[in-house]
Design an enzyme around this catalytic site. Structure first.
Site, PDB file in Angstrom:
ATOM      1  N   GLN A  84      -1.700  -2.234  -0.062  1.00  0.00           N
ATOM      2  CA  GLN A  84      -0.459  -2.292  -0.828  1.00  0.00           C
ATOM      3  C   GLN A  84      -0.814  -2.780  -2.232  1.00  0.00           C
ATOM      4  OE1 GLN A  84       1.967  -4.785  -2.201  1.00  0.00           O
ATOM      5  NE2 GLN A  84       2.978  -2.870  -2.717  1.00  0.00           N
ATOM      6  N   GLY A  90      -3.071  -3.602 -10.707  1.00  0.00           N
ATOM      7  CA  GLY A  90      -3.303  -3.859  -9.291  1.00  0.00           C
ATOM      8  C   GLY A  90      -3.552  -2.577  -8.506  1.00  0.00           C
ATOM      9  N   GLN A  92      -1.674   0.235  -8.523  1.00  0.00           N
ATOM     10  CA  GLN A  92      -0.487   0.998  -8.137  1.00  0.00           C
ATOM     11  C   GLN A  92      -0.410   2.256  -8.994  1.00  0.00           C
ATOM     12  OE1 GLN A  92       3.248  -1.091  -8.659  1.00  0.00           O
ATOM     13  NE2 GLN A  92       4.346   0.337  -7.337  1.00  0.00           N
ATOM     14  N   THR A  93      -0.273   3.409  -8.352  1.00  0.00           N
ATOM     15  CA  THR A  93      -0.215   4.679  -9.089  1.00  0.00           C
ATOM     16  C   THR A  93       1.168   5.318  -9.059  1.00  0.00           C
ATOM     17  OG1 THR A  93      -0.972   5.903  -7.146  1.00  0.00           O
ATOM     18  CG2 THR A  93      -2.670   5.178  -8.716  1.00  0.00           C
ATOM     19  N   HIS A  98       5.340   0.838  -1.900  1.00  0.00           N
ATOM     20  CA  HIS A  98       4.793   1.553  -0.749  1.00  0.00           C
ATOM     21  C   HIS A  98       3.465   0.932  -0.346  1.00  0.00           C
ATOM     22  CE1 HIS A  98       2.597   3.422  -4.078  1.00  0.00           C
ATOM     23  NE2 HIS A  98       1.718   3.879  -3.193  1.00  0.00           N
TER      24      HIS A  98
END
Length: 133
Positions: A84, A90, A92-93, A98
């Site tokens: 996650q 971090g 996250q794309t 999610h």
């Protein structure tokens, strides 16, 4: 503008759904790093885990656990990675809360690593004091 996950949930875009409840839904990742790679996403368009309410955050992990058990069993995985990420720094794309449930095989070439720093215990205590909840 709706996120891609909102579009998947609404049926505007197709997805191979594996789970849904009142807080989250799960579907096969179109990228399939290994067979059985599932995404679990919040129904409400929270951007990050920190933005979500506690009920949704807990539902995300409950669903991930159930799916991880099924994925490990059905795909005879050697292990499972649950990932996650939050914000670009971090990893996250997609700006919608999610997580990934990824079945793993020894030698599957999927990597995730970071350099270990091993600070002294006193430093760890000082860091803990800053975020104790």
């Amino acid at each position: 503008m709706p996120t891609i996950f909102e579009r998947l949930y609404s049926g505007e875009l197709p997805c191979a759904r594996v789970y849904a409840d009142e807080h989250v839904f799960a579907f096969m990742d179109a990228g399939q790093l290994n067979d059985g790679h599932v995404i679990v996403a919040s129904i409400r368009p929270y951007e990050t885990l920190m933005d979500a309410d506690e009920e949704t955050a807990a539902a995300l992990m409950r669903a991930a656990r159930r799916i991880a058990i099924a994925v490990e069993r059905e795909f005879s995985a050697d292990g499972v990675t649950v990932l996650q990420a939050n914000r670009a720094a971090g990893w996250q794309t997609v700006p919608h809360l999610h997580l990934h449930v990824l079945p793993r095989r020894a030698g599957d070439a999927v990597t995730l690593g970071w350099p270990r720093r091993d600070p002294p215990f006193e430093t760890l205590q000082a860091l803990a004091a800053r975020i104790r909840v």
